[in-house]
Design a protein around this motif. Structure first.
Motif, PDB file in Angstrom:
ATOM      1  N   ALA A  29       8.944  32.849  18.479  1.00 61.80           N
ATOM      2  CA  ALA A  29      10.288  32.642  19.028  1.00 61.80           C
ATOM      3  C   ALA A  29      10.928  33.986  19.385  1.00 61.80           C
ATOM      4  CB  ALA A  29      11.150  31.897  18.012  1.00 61.80           C
ATOM      5  N   PRO A  30      11.929  33.954  20.271  1.00 63.83           N
ATOM      6  CA  PRO A  30      12.605  35.204  20.648  1.00 63.83           C
ATOM      7  C   PRO A  30      13.191  35.964  19.450  1.00 63.83           C
ATOM      8  CG  PRO A  30      13.183  33.464  22.182  1.00 63.83           C
ATOM      9  CD  PRO A  30      12.388  32.826  21.074  1.00 63.83           C
ATOM     10  N   ASP A  31      13.557  35.233  18.388  1.00 62.65           N
ATOM     11  CA  ASP A  31      14.116  35.892  17.203  1.00 62.65           C
ATOM     12  C   ASP A  31      13.026  36.391  16.252  1.00 62.65           C
ATOM     13  OD1 ASP A  31      13.163  33.629  15.928  1.00 62.65           O
ATOM     14  OD2 ASP A  31      15.123  32.905  15.284  1.00 62.65           O
ATOM     15  N   GLY A  32      11.758  36.233  16.648  1.00 56.96           N
ATOM     16  CA  GLY A  32      10.644  36.692  15.824  1.00 56.96           C
ATOM     17  C   GLY A  32      10.081  35.625  14.904  1.00 56.96           C
ATOM     18  N   GLY A  33      10.749  34.483  14.788  1.00 54.22           N
ATOM     19  CA  GLY A  33      10.233  33.396  13.965  1.00 54.22           C
ATOM     20  C   GLY A  33       8.948  32.848  14.552  1.00 54.22           C
ATOM     21  N   ARG A  34       8.131  32.255  13.692  1.00 54.63           N
ATOM     22  CA  ARG A  34       6.849  31.702  14.137  1.00 54.63           C
ATOM     23  C   ARG A  34       6.770  30.245  13.719  1.00 54.63           C
ATOM     24  NH1 ARG A  34       6.238  36.987  14.242  1.00 54.63           N
ATOM     25  NH2 ARG A  34       4.516  37.969  15.325  1.00 54.63           N
ATOM     26  N   HIS A  35       6.452  29.377  14.692  1.00 55.12           N
ATOM     27  CA  HIS A  35       6.429  27.935  14.461  1.00 55.12           C
ATOM     28  C   HIS A  35       5.226  27.340  15.197  1.00 55.12           C
ATOM     29  CE1 HIS A  35      10.614  28.673  13.334  1.00 55.12           C
ATOM     30  NE2 HIS A  35      10.739  29.274  14.507  1.00 55.12           N
ATOM     31  N   TRP A  36       4.539  26.401  14.558  1.00 57.84           N
ATOM     32  CA  TRP A  36       3.402  25.743  15.195  1.00 57.84           C
ATOM     33  C   TRP A  36       3.888  24.807  16.282  1.00 57.84           C
ATOM     34  CZ3 TRP A  36      -1.168  27.708  14.517  1.00 57.84           C
ATOM     35  CH2 TRP A  36      -1.443  28.420  13.346  1.00 57.84           C
ATOM     36  N   LEU A 116      -1.424  32.867  17.478  1.00 58.43           N
ATOM     37  CA  LEU A 116      -2.472  32.320  16.632  1.00 58.43           C
ATOM     38  C   LEU A 116      -2.790  30.908  17.088  1.00 58.43           C
ATOM     39  CD1 LEU A 116      -4.088  32.978  14.005  1.00 58.43           C
ATOM     40  CD2 LEU A 116      -2.203  31.964  12.731  1.00 58.43           C
ATOM     41  N   ALA A 117      -4.059  30.544  17.058  1.00 61.74           N
ATOM     42  CA  ALA A 117      -4.490  29.175  17.339  1.00 61.74           C
ATOM     43  C   ALA A 117      -5.312  28.719  16.145  1.00 61.74           C
ATOM     44  CB  ALA A 117      -5.330  29.114  18.612  1.00 61.74           C
ATOM     45  N   ALA A 118      -5.125  27.450  15.725  1.00 60.32           N
ATOM     46  CA  ALA A 118      -5.846  26.971  14.541  1.00 60.32           C
ATOM     47  C   ALA A 118      -5.906  25.452  14.538  1.00 60.32           C
ATOM     48  CB  ALA A 118      -5.150  27.460  13.267  1.00 60.32           C
ATOM     49  N   TRP A 119      -6.906  24.937  13.829  1.00 58.92           N
ATOM     50  CA  TRP A 119      -7.046  23.510  13.590  1.00 58.92           C
ATOM     51  C   TRP A 119      -6.373  23.184  12.266  1.00 58.92           C
ATOM     52  CZ3 TRP A 119      -8.839  20.159  17.088  1.00 58.92           C
ATOM     53  CH2 TRP A 119      -9.595  20.653  18.152  1.00 58.92           C
ATOM     54  N   HIS A 120      -5.624  22.093  12.250  1.00 59.53           N
ATOM     55  CA  HIS A 120      -4.931  21.655  11.033  1.00 59.53           C
ATOM     56  C   HIS A 120      -5.261  20.191  10.757  1.00 59.53           C
ATOM     57  CE1 HIS A 120      -2.306  25.212  10.853  1.00 59.53           C
ATOM     58  NE2 HIS A 120      -2.335  25.153  12.165  1.00 59.53           N
ATOM     59  N   PRO A 126       2.897  17.417   8.329  1.00 65.73           N
ATOM     60  CA  PRO A 126       4.287  17.353   7.845  1.00 65.73           C
ATOM     61  C   PRO A 126       4.733  18.581   7.055  1.00 65.73           C
ATOM     62  CG  PRO A 126       3.218  15.236   7.529  1.00 65.73           C
ATOM     63  CD  PRO A 126       2.139  16.217   7.936  1.00 65.73           C
ATOM     64  N   GLY A 127       3.815  19.310   6.448  1.00 63.08           N
ATOM     65  CA  GLY A 127       4.174  20.489   5.673  1.00 63.08           C
ATOM     66  C   GLY A 127       4.196  21.786   6.456  1.00 63.08           C
ATOM     67  N   LEU A 128       3.836  21.738   7.730  1.00 64.20           N
ATOM     68  CA  LEU A 128       3.804  22.951   8.555  1.00 64.20           C
ATOM     69  C   LEU A 128       5.197  23.296   9.078  1.00 64.20           C
ATOM     70  CD1 LEU A 128       0.667  22.244  10.793  1.00 64.20           C
ATOM     71  CD2 LEU A 128       0.796  23.748   8.795  1.00 64.20           C
ATOM     72  N   ASP A 129       5.447  24.582   9.264  1.00 64.79           N
ATOM     73  CA  ASP A 129       6.650  25.034   9.958  1.00 64.79           C
ATOM     74  C   ASP A 129       6.354  24.836  11.444  1.00 64.79           C
ATOM     75  OD1 ASP A 129       8.921  26.211  10.936  1.00 64.79           O
ATOM     76  OD2 ASP A 129       8.535  28.184  10.075  1.00 64.79           O
ATOM     77  N   ARG A 130       6.901  23.783  12.022  1.00 63.93           N
ATOM     78  CA  ARG A 130       6.527  23.382  13.375  1.00 63.93           C
ATOM     79  C   ARG A 130       7.765  23.040  14.192  1.00 63.93           C
ATOM     80  NH1 ARG A 130       6.654  19.500   9.863  1.00 63.93           N
ATOM     81  NH2 ARG A 130       7.193  17.370  10.420  1.00 63.93           N
ATOM     82  N   VAL A 131       7.584  23.049  15.521  1.00 65.46           N
ATOM     83  CA  VAL A 131       8.639  22.596  16.419  1.00 65.46           C
ATOM     84  C   VAL A 131       8.538  21.078  16.530  1.00 65.46           C
ATOM     85  CG1 VAL A 131       8.685  24.783  17.695  1.00 65.46           C
ATOM     86  CG2 VAL A 131       7.242  22.900  18.508  1.00 65.46           C
ATOM     87  N   GLU A 132       9.626  20.446  16.914  1.00 68.94           N
ATOM     88  CA  GLU A 132       9.663  18.978  16.969  1.00 68.94           C
ATOM     89  C   GLU A 132       8.683  18.394  17.976  1.00 68.94           C
ATOM     90  OE1 GLU A 132      11.195  17.319  19.774  1.00 68.94           O
ATOM     91  OE2 GLU A 132      11.564  19.239  20.721  1.00 68.94           O
ATOM     92  N   LEU A 133       8.238  19.174  18.941  1.00 80.01           N
ATOM     93  CA  LEU A 133       7.283  18.681  19.932  1.00 80.01           C
ATOM     94  C   LEU A 133       5.970  18.233  19.283  1.00 80.01           C
ATOM     95  CD1 LEU A 133       6.488  18.171  22.885  1.00 80.01           C
ATOM     96  CD2 LEU A 133       5.760  20.574  22.991  1.00 80.01           C
ATOM     97  N   ALA A 152      11.272   4.705  19.187  1.00 81.36           N
ATOM     98  CA  ALA A 152      11.814   5.003  17.855  1.00 81.36           C
ATOM     99  C   ALA A 152      12.978   5.958  17.984  1.00 81.36           C
ATOM    100  CB  ALA A 152      10.723   5.600  16.978  1.00 81.36           C
ATOM    101  N   ALA A 153      13.849   5.895  16.997  1.00 78.22           N
ATOM    102  CA  ALA A 153      15.020   6.785  16.999  1.00 78.22           C
ATOM    103  C   ALA A 153      14.552   8.236  17.020  1.00 78.22           C
ATOM    104  CB  ALA A 153      15.863   6.531  15.753  1.00 78.22           C
ATOM    105  N   GLU A 154      15.164   8.996  17.878  1.00 82.03           N
ATOM    106  CA  GLU A 154      14.846  10.415  17.986  1.00 82.03           C
ATOM    107  C   GLU A 154      15.405  11.135  16.756  1.00 82.03           C
ATOM    108  OE1 GLU A 154      13.483  12.278  20.903  1.00 82.03           O
ATOM    109  OE2 GLU A 154      12.694  10.280  21.250  1.00 82.03           O
ATOM    110  N   GLY A 155      14.604  11.983  16.177  1.00 81.89           N
ATOM    111  CA  GLY A 155      15.029  12.756  15.016  1.00 81.89           C
ATOM    112  C   GLY A 155      15.773  14.004  15.447  1.00 81.89           C
ATOM    113  N   PRO A 156      16.072  14.872  14.497  1.00 83.05           N
ATOM    114  CA  PRO A 156      16.799  16.095  14.837  1.00 83.05           C
ATOM    115  C   PRO A 156      15.974  16.994  15.743  1.00 83.05           C
ATOM    116  CG  PRO A 156      16.021  16.144  12.563  1.00 83.05           C
ATOM    117  CD  PRO A 156      15.711  14.782  13.107  1.00 83.05           C
ATOM    118  N   GLU A 157      16.618  17.673  16.622  1.00 83.06           N
ATOM    119  CA  GLU A 157      15.935  18.581  17.565  1.00 83.06           C
ATOM    120  C   GLU A 157      15.680  19.904  16.927  1.00 83.06           C
ATOM    121  OE1 GLU A 157      14.813  17.762  20.651  1.00 83.06           O
ATOM    122  OE2 GLU A 157      15.470  15.763  20.259  1.00 83.06           O
TER     123      GLU A 157
END
Length: 157
Positions: A29-36, A116-120, A126-133, A152-157
């Motif tokens: 992310a632009p702020d340096g955060g990393r999300h799958w 980074l690219a990886a198989w999960h 559900p336990g990964l730090d991930r984006v909602e996509l 289904a109801a959309e969850g938080p963005e």
């Protein structure tokens, strides 16, 4: 009053699942955060989304894929109030394909938006730090709605 600026971004992503494992790329992310996230990204002007997902998966993971099915479209709008009263309305339109691996090998992207690219295992997602996509893509992959739209109801963005 200053008018809000509208920004539209169209992107294509792949859900690649093999042996109960999903291929993900880690977005910086632009702020340096990393999300799958799902491998994929923005279309270049004049590019077909089918070709976008092939190019983006190769860039971010090293694999060649065949888009096997268009699973659906995820659309979201978010507003950034911005400075000095000029905000931005960002509209992201994401085409989500099922990706079938046809070649290549796992490697990380260099000098791109992912590091980074990886198989999960699917059970670990559900336990990964991930984006909602990631969740939206997996829901489309599992449910395969005929019209490509999740009811289904959309969850938080």
């Amino acid at each position: 009053m200053v008018k809000e600026r509208n920004v539209l971004r169209v992107a294509a992503y792949a859900v690649c699942v093999v042996d109960e494992r999903i291929l993900l790329a880690r977005w910086v992310a632009p702020d340096g955060g990393r999300h799958w996230t799902l491998p994929g990204g923005g279309m270049e002007h004049g590019e077909d989304p089918y070709l976008t997902v092939i190019r983006e998966v190769a860039e971010e993971t090293g694999y060649t894929v065949e888009p096997a099915a268009l699973l659906g479209v995820h659309s979201r709008v978010r507003h950034d109030p911005g400075a000095l009263g000029r905000g931005t309305s960002f509209h992201g339109v994401r085409l989500v394909y099922e990706g079938r691996l046809t070649g290549g090998g796992l490697r990380n992207e260099t000098d791109g938006s992912t590091d980074l690219a990886a198989w999960h295992p699917l059970a670990d997602v559900p336990g990964l730090d991930r984006v909602e996509l990631v969740d939206r893509g997996l829901a489309l992959w599992r449910e395969r709605p005929a019209d490509g739209h999740l009811r289904a109801a959309e969850g938080p963005e």
